[in-house]
Design a protein around this motif. Structure first.
Motif, PDB file in Angstrom:
ATOM      1  N   ALA A 180       0.836  -1.210   0.000  1.00  0.00           N
ATOM      2  CA  ALA A 180       0.000   0.000   0.000  1.00  0.00           C
ATOM      3  C   ALA A 180       0.867   1.254   0.000  1.00  0.00           C
ATOM      4  CB  ALA A 180      -0.922  -0.010   1.218  1.00  0.00           C
ATOM      5  N   GLU A 181       1.958   1.233   0.788  1.00  0.00           N
ATOM      6  CA  GLU A 181       2.859   2.380   0.820  1.00  0.00           C
ATOM      7  C   GLU A 181       3.530   2.575  -0.532  1.00  0.00           C
ATOM      8  OE1 GLU A 181       5.582   1.886   4.018  1.00  0.00           O
ATOM      9  OE2 GLU A 181       4.111   2.376   5.589  1.00  0.00           O
ATOM     10  N   GLN A 182       3.915   1.443  -1.179  1.00  0.00           N
ATOM     11  CA  GLN A 182       4.539   1.546  -2.493  1.00  0.00           C
ATOM     12  C   GLN A 182       3.566   2.132  -3.508  1.00  0.00           C
ATOM     13  OE1 GLN A 182       5.827  -2.494  -3.148  1.00  0.00           O
ATOM     14  NE2 GLN A 182       7.897  -2.093  -2.340  1.00  0.00           N
ATOM     15  N   ARG A 183       2.319   1.671  -3.454  1.00  0.00           N
ATOM     16  CA  ARG A 183       1.311   2.222  -4.370  1.00  0.00           C
ATOM     17  C   ARG A 183       1.080   3.698  -4.094  1.00  0.00           C
ATOM     18  NH1 ARG A 183      -1.322  -2.520  -2.865  1.00  0.00           N
ATOM     19  NH2 ARG A 183      -2.824  -1.326  -1.608  1.00  0.00           N
ATOM     20  N   GLN A 184       1.055   4.026  -2.799  1.00  0.00           N
ATOM     21  CA  GLN A 184       0.842   5.427  -2.439  1.00  0.00           C
ATOM     22  C   GLN A 184       1.999   6.295  -2.910  1.00  0.00           C
ATOM     23  OE1 GLN A 184       0.920   6.355   1.773  1.00  0.00           O
ATOM     24  NE2 GLN A 184      -0.632   7.938   1.535  1.00  0.00           N
ATOM     25  N   LEU A 185       3.254   5.792  -2.691  1.00  0.00           N
ATOM     26  CA  LEU A 185       4.430   6.550  -3.116  1.00  0.00           C
ATOM     27  C   LEU A 185       4.457   6.715  -4.626  1.00  0.00           C
ATOM     28  CD1 LEU A 185       7.102   7.908  -2.502  1.00  0.00           C
ATOM     29  CD2 LEU A 185       8.197   5.658  -2.549  1.00  0.00           C
ATOM     30  N   SER A 186       4.157   5.625  -5.331  1.00  0.00           N
ATOM     31  CA  SER A 186       4.138   5.705  -6.790  1.00  0.00           C
ATOM     32  C   SER A 186       3.068   6.683  -7.258  1.00  0.00           C
ATOM     33  CB  SER A 186       3.866   4.314  -7.377  1.00  0.00           C
ATOM     34  OG  SER A 186       3.777   4.375  -8.781  1.00  0.00           O
ATOM     35  N   GLY A 187       1.905   6.641  -6.594  1.00  0.00           N
ATOM     36  CA  GLY A 187       0.847   7.574  -6.961  1.00  0.00           C
ATOM     37  C   GLY A 187       1.237   9.016  -6.705  1.00  0.00           C
ATOM     38  N   ILE A 188       1.953   9.242  -5.579  1.00  0.00           N
ATOM     39  CA  ILE A 188       2.394  10.605  -5.255  1.00  0.00           C
ATOM     40  C   ILE A 188       3.387  11.100  -6.297  1.00  0.00           C
ATOM     41  CG2 ILE A 188       3.724  11.961  -3.597  1.00  0.00           C
ATOM     42  CD1 ILE A 188       2.469  10.241  -1.389  1.00  0.00           C
ATOM     43  N   LEU A 189       4.358  10.233  -6.646  1.00  0.00           N
ATOM     44  CA  LEU A 189       5.379  10.629  -7.623  1.00  0.00           C
ATOM     45  C   LEU A 189       4.752  10.941  -8.975  1.00  0.00           C
ATOM     46  CD1 LEU A 189       8.291   8.142  -6.832  1.00  0.00           C
ATOM     47  CD2 LEU A 189       8.138  10.562  -6.237  1.00  0.00           C
ATOM     48  N   GLU A 190       3.774  10.115  -9.377  1.00  0.00           N
ATOM     49  CA  GLU A 190       3.147  10.340 -10.676  1.00  0.00           C
ATOM     50  C   GLU A 190       2.200  11.540 -10.646  1.00  0.00           C
ATOM     51  OE1 GLU A 190       3.616   8.762 -13.783  1.00  0.00           O
ATOM     52  OE2 GLU A 190       5.394   8.194 -12.632  1.00  0.00           O
ATOM     53  N   ALA A 191       1.671  11.859  -9.457  1.00  0.00           N
ATOM     54  CA  ALA A 191       0.718  12.970  -9.356  1.00  0.00           C
ATOM     55  C   ALA A 191       1.399  14.318  -9.145  1.00  0.00           C
ATOM     56  CB  ALA A 191      -0.259  12.717  -8.207  1.00  0.00           C
ATOM     57  N   THR A 192       2.668  14.301  -8.676  1.00  0.00           N
ATOM     58  CA  THR A 192       3.315  15.577  -8.386  1.00  0.00           C
ATOM     59  C   THR A 192       3.583  16.358  -9.660  1.00  0.00           C
ATOM     60  OG1 THR A 192       5.187  16.602  -7.260  1.00  0.00           O
ATOM     61  CG2 THR A 192       5.654  14.607  -8.495  1.00  0.00           C
ATOM     62  N   SER A 193       3.587  17.660  -9.533  1.00  0.00           N
ATOM     63  CA  SER A 193       3.803  18.529 -10.699  1.00  0.00           C
ATOM     64  C   SER A 193       5.278  18.800 -10.944  1.00  0.00           C
ATOM     65  CB  SER A 193       3.061  19.853 -10.496  1.00  0.00           C
ATOM     66  OG  SER A 193       3.533  20.504  -9.326  1.00  0.00           O
ATOM     67  N   TYR A 194       6.161  18.268 -10.103  1.00  0.00           N
ATOM     68  CA  TYR A 194       7.599  18.467 -10.266  1.00  0.00           C
ATOM     69  C   TYR A 194       8.215  17.322 -11.066  1.00  0.00           C
ATOM     70  CZ  TYR A 194       7.077  21.745  -6.339  1.00  0.00           C
ATOM     71  OH  TYR A 194       6.691  22.765  -5.521  1.00  0.00           O
ATOM     72  N   PHE A 195       9.344  17.609 -11.699  1.00  0.00           N
ATOM     73  CA  PHE A 195      10.171  16.588 -12.341  1.00  0.00           C
ATOM     74  C   PHE A 195      10.811  15.757 -11.235  1.00  0.00           C
ATOM     75  CE2 PHE A 195      13.091  15.492 -15.975  1.00  0.00           C
ATOM     76  CZ  PHE A 195      13.949  14.668 -15.275  1.00  0.00           C
ATOM     77  N   VAL A 196      10.607  14.419 -11.239  1.00  0.00           N
ATOM     78  CA  VAL A 196      11.238  13.510 -10.294  1.00  0.00           C
ATOM     79  C   VAL A 196      11.874  12.373 -11.082  1.00  0.00           C
ATOM     80  CG1 VAL A 196      10.954  11.979  -8.317  1.00  0.00           C
ATOM     81  CG2 VAL A 196       9.574  14.060  -8.483  1.00  0.00           C
ATOM     82  N   GLY A 197      13.153  12.119 -10.846  1.00  0.00           N
ATOM     83  CA  GLY A 197      13.836  11.065 -11.577  1.00  0.00           C
ATOM     84  C   GLY A 197      14.826  10.318 -10.704  1.00  0.00           C
ATOM     85  N   VAL A 198      15.196   9.094 -11.131  1.00  0.00           N
ATOM     86  CA  VAL A 198      16.211   8.275 -10.473  1.00  0.00           C
ATOM     87  C   VAL A 198      17.344   8.060 -11.478  1.00  0.00           C
ATOM     88  CG1 VAL A 198      16.743   6.063  -9.381  1.00  0.00           C
ATOM     89  CG2 VAL A 198      14.517   7.152  -9.007  1.00  0.00           C
ATOM     90  N   ILE A 199      18.597   8.364 -11.048  1.00  0.00           N
ATOM     91  CA  ILE A 199      19.750   8.344 -11.954  1.00  0.00           C
ATOM     92  C   ILE A 199      20.787   7.365 -11.423  1.00  0.00           C
ATOM     93  CG2 ILE A 199      21.519   9.783 -13.087  1.00  0.00           C
ATOM     94  CD1 ILE A 199      19.812  12.229 -12.143  1.00  0.00           C
ATOM     95  N   GLU A 200      21.340   6.546 -12.321  1.00  0.00           N
ATOM     96  CA  GLU A 200      22.461   5.694 -11.935  1.00  0.00           C
ATOM     97  C   GLU A 200      23.695   6.559 -11.714  1.00  0.00           C
ATOM     98  OE1 GLU A 200      22.916   2.882 -15.037  1.00  0.00           O
ATOM     99  OE2 GLU A 200      21.018   1.848 -14.625  1.00  0.00           O
ATOM    100  N   LYS A 201      24.363   6.329 -10.600  1.00  0.00           N
ATOM    101  CA  LYS A 201      25.496   7.173 -10.215  1.00  0.00           C
ATOM    102  C   LYS A 201      26.630   7.123 -11.235  1.00  0.00           C
ATOM    103  CE  LYS A 201      28.964   7.703  -6.562  1.00  0.00           C
ATOM    104  NZ  LYS A 201      29.424   7.203  -5.237  1.00  0.00           N
ATOM    105  N   GLU A 202      27.042   5.924 -11.688  1.00  0.00           N
ATOM    106  CA  GLU A 202      28.209   5.787 -12.550  1.00  0.00           C
ATOM    107  C   GLU A 202      27.952   6.294 -13.960  1.00  0.00           C
ATOM    108  OE1 GLU A 202      31.182   5.010 -11.561  1.00  0.00           O
ATOM    109  OE2 GLU A 202      30.474   4.719  -9.507  1.00  0.00           O
ATOM    110  N   THR A 203      26.821   5.922 -14.530  1.00  0.00           N
ATOM    111  CA  THR A 203      26.560   6.251 -15.943  1.00  0.00           C
ATOM    112  C   THR A 203      25.741   7.531 -16.109  1.00  0.00           C
ATOM    113  OG1 THR A 203      24.515   4.959 -15.966  1.00  0.00           O
ATOM    114  CG2 THR A 203      26.571   3.790 -16.480  1.00  0.00           C
ATOM    115  N   ARG A 204      25.123   7.982 -15.030  1.00  0.00           N
ATOM    116  CA  ARG A 204      24.214   9.133 -15.044  1.00  0.00           C
ATOM    117  C   ARG A 204      23.024   8.892 -15.980  1.00  0.00           C
ATOM    118  NH1 ARG A 204      29.180  11.980 -14.930  1.00  0.00           N
ATOM    119  NH2 ARG A 204      29.018  12.803 -17.043  1.00  0.00           N
ATOM    120  N   ARG A 205      22.660   7.609 -16.141  1.00  0.00           N
ATOM    121  CA  ARG A 205      21.513   7.217 -16.960  1.00  0.00           C
ATOM    122  C   ARG A 205      20.261   7.184 -16.079  1.00  0.00           C
ATOM    123  NH1 ARG A 205      18.808   2.534 -18.083  1.00  0.00           N
ATOM    124  NH2 ARG A 205      20.222   1.363 -16.730  1.00  0.00           N
TER     125      ARG A 205
END
Length: 652
Positions: A180-205
């Motif tokens: 439920a927390e994962q669904r809530q977090l995913s919903g929050i991330l998708e609903a937010t109006s800000y750019f949110v991303g996850v980047i690999e440290k070594e490749t910056r991908r």
């Protein structure tokens, strides 16, 4: 004797329960728990089985699932945000110790748990079983089994069985909570109006970009994210700054926040506020999270505000008027050059200090703070006058225009005062008033000594002529008598006019006697009931103050008669907390709005007279009654006022 619970086929029950929860879909977990409670309750000869959650530091509980046979009462299911120690005081203590509570007969609770005994006995419970659920050695919930039809002896085997089921359910419920927390977090991330991303440290991908981020970049498809790197969306100069300043700081402190630039897939560059944070390893990969917020409009607004501020500064600094800005506590936050020039203080000397601690004389402190407090509480902007003490001790009279700035919540945040030095204008006004008062007194004296004496002589001659004609020409004597009466009436009116223009009683016997004489003359001249009251002997030795108070009373009475159509008027003076209070009260209809708001010439004059002796003027109106109240400090009236006038306050 208690009925023994049947020997449970625990292996078969546990196998069935385990298979149920191993195969249940996410949306079927609640039903699976209730089915399990039903099987457990039936096997243990219970009439109802309930599951409760414990939370808030093991303080509160709520009912989450339950099962009842058809005839069993359904109490104890409407429990939510309930204090355990209030609801189950003795049982709660046992559960917190992770102890099971086995009650074969409800009667055994009378001594140890009288509250619980009365509660369960009231609804016909015969036997009880409470078994805690735990996680990491802490209670997270508990089972409650009840029998209403018979007494049941639940032995250690039943308790062990329930504990094992509790372990299974704890894992299921924890998995349900995490999902439920994962669904809530995913919903929050998708609903937010800000750019949110996850980047690999070594490749910056990028491993992930939320919906708002994809739209900000130009509606990038999720399938294209595997090929997208941070360098692709950050221009070269901004990327160089990230590499040299931001990322080393992230490695050192775990976080960086600052302004950056984002480039869309159309080549447009957007000013953003960027945050980069170190994340725990994801599938063994070291990662950063980054969020970006478009601040292009904010930057444009900041530039516009900066230009506006520069313009405002130029106006304030170049203006000849005094400008002071106070915060809600009355501390000075802005002080323009004109204020510096007039007061002799540099702005750095007065910033953060209370204005009244520097510039306001003690005798005006209460009124000035009152004006400030009304503005701070949201009253409409106002205009006032007050004395300002300069650094060299000199005093200036300032006419203030007061307004406020409100925050987003509608509350006042700043009070803005712009002032003009009117000391010279006030001096000239006072001279004009003194001259007018002098000329009025002279005219009254001339009227009394000249026209009054002349009419008295004519009256004497008429009286002699009347006596001469009484015997020889009675009809002519009667006509002369009428003329004599008219002349006597003219003499009375002339004396009243002279007394009003130059009140001799005021000069010879003082203010109290003059006001008493004023009330008497009004009654005689108009027939209205005008009385004077005084609760103590009040002597005002300062002649100028006496004159101004008398004129205020005189004008107030005239207004009550002319505008209010009053039939009863009371003039009174009293000593109220070391202040002389002059009140003129009538039963008239009050004043028109323009007069009440200070637009009438008479009221402006009364305001000025009150101010020139350091007093205040109030108008109090209620149905069927109107009062004008002038309040003046007693002590200054015994000596000529050396300060400039205090601004009168008019309220209604």
């Amino acid at each position: 004797m208690a009925t023994e619970a049947p020997t449970l086929d625990t292996n078969a029950l546990l196998e069935a329960i385990s298979i149920r929860f191993a195969t249940v879909e996410r949306d079927g977990i609640d039903q699976a728990i209730e089915d399990t409670l039903s099987e457990m309750g039936a096997a243990m000869l219970a009439d109802s089985a309930h599951l409760y959650r414990i939370y808030h530091d093991e303080r509160l509980m709520e009912h989450t699932h339950g099962w009842n046979v058809d005839q069993a009462p359904r109490e104890f299911t409407q429990v939510n945000d309930t204090e355990m120690l209030v609801y189950f005081p003795w049982i709660a203590q046992q559960l917190k110790r992770l102890s099971a509570v086995v009650v074969d007969s409800i009667d055994t609770l009378q001594h140890d748990a009288p509250n619980e005994y009365l509660m369960f006995q009231r609804v016909g419970v015969q036997s009880l079983l409470f078994v805690p659920m735990t996680a990491l050695g802490e209670p997270t919930g508990f089972f409650c089994f009840m029998s209403h039809q018979r007494e049941v002896a639940w032995g250690d085997g039943c308790v062990s069985f329930v504990r094992i089921v509790g372990t299974i359910l704890t894992g299921v419920i924890e998995r349900q909570r995490i999902e439920a927390e994962q669904r809530q977090l995913s919903g929050i991330l998708e609903a937010t109006s800000y750019f949110v991303g996850v980047i690999e440290k070594e490749t910056r991908r990028f491993q992930y970009i939320n919906r708002a981020g994809r739209e900000m970049l130009g509606k990038i498809k999720e399938a294209d994210l595997a090929l997208l790197h941070l360098d692709d969306i950050i221009p070269k100069a901004a990327m160089q700054r990230l590499l040299e300043e931001a990322l080393p700081l992230v490695e050192a402190t775990g976080r960086w926040t600052g302004d950056s630039v984002l480039r869309t897939n159309t080549g447009k560059e957007i000013v953003v506020s960027q945050n980069i944070t170190v994340l725990p390893r994801i599938a063994g990969e070291a990662c950063y999270s980054t969020s970006m917020r478009d601040i292009s409009e904010q930057k444009e607004m900041e530039n516009a505000l900066r230009r506006e501020n520069e313009f405002t500064q130029a106006v304030l600094n170049g203006s000849g008027a005094i400008f002071m800005v106070l915060d809600r506590d009355g501390r000075i936050v802005r002080f323009n050059p004109a204020a510096e020039s007039l007061t002799g203080y540099h702005s750095q000397e007065v910033l953060t200090m209370h204005a009244w601690d520097i510039f306001v004389p003690q005798e005006e402190l209460k009124n000035v703070k009152g004006v400030f407090n009304r503005l701070a509480s949201g009253d409409k902007p106002s205009q006032t006058e007050s004395t300002l003490i300069a650094k060299d001790g000199s005093r200036r009279v300032i006419s203030w225009s007061n307004t406020v700035l409100q925050g987003e919540n509608g509350k006042v945040t700043y009070i803005i005062q712009s002032g003009v030095d009117i000391t010279e204008a006030k001096r000239l006004e006072k001279e004009v008033l003194d001259i007018a008062e002098h000329e009025q007194a002279r005219f009254g004296q001339d009227l009394h000594d000249g026209l009054g004496q002349h009419l008295a002589g004519i009256e004497f001659m008429s009286q002699a002529l009347e006596q001469k004609l009484t015997e020889s020409q009675p009809e002519a004597a009667s006509a002369v008598r009428d003329i004599k009466d008219l002349i006597r009436s003219a003499i009375t009116q002339t004396r009243d006019l002279a007394r009003g223009l130059s009140p001799v009683v005021l000069q010879s016997k003082g203010l109290e006697a003059a006001l008493r004489d004023l009330a008497s003359s009004i009654t005689k001249r108009t027939g209205l009931n005008c009385i004077f009251e005084s609760d103590a002997k009040i002597i005002v030795t300062h002649e100028e103050a006496s004159i101004h108070l008398y004129r205020i009373a005189q004008e107030s009475v005239a207004n009550a008669i002319k505008h209010g159509k009053a039939t009863e008027i009371t003039i009174s003076i009293r000593n109220v907390a070391r202040r002389l209070e002059l009140k003129i009260e009538d039963n008239g209809s009050g004043f028109a709005e323009d007069f009440k708001d200070g637009k009438g010439m008479g009221l402006r004059g009364m305001n000025y007279r009150a101010g020139i002796i350091g007093g205040s003027l109030d108008i109090v109106m209620r149905p069927g009654a109107t009062a004008i109240v002038c309040s003046v400090q007693l002590s200054p009236l015994d000596a000529a006022p050396s300060r400039a006038p205090l601004p009168p306050i008019v309220r209604h």
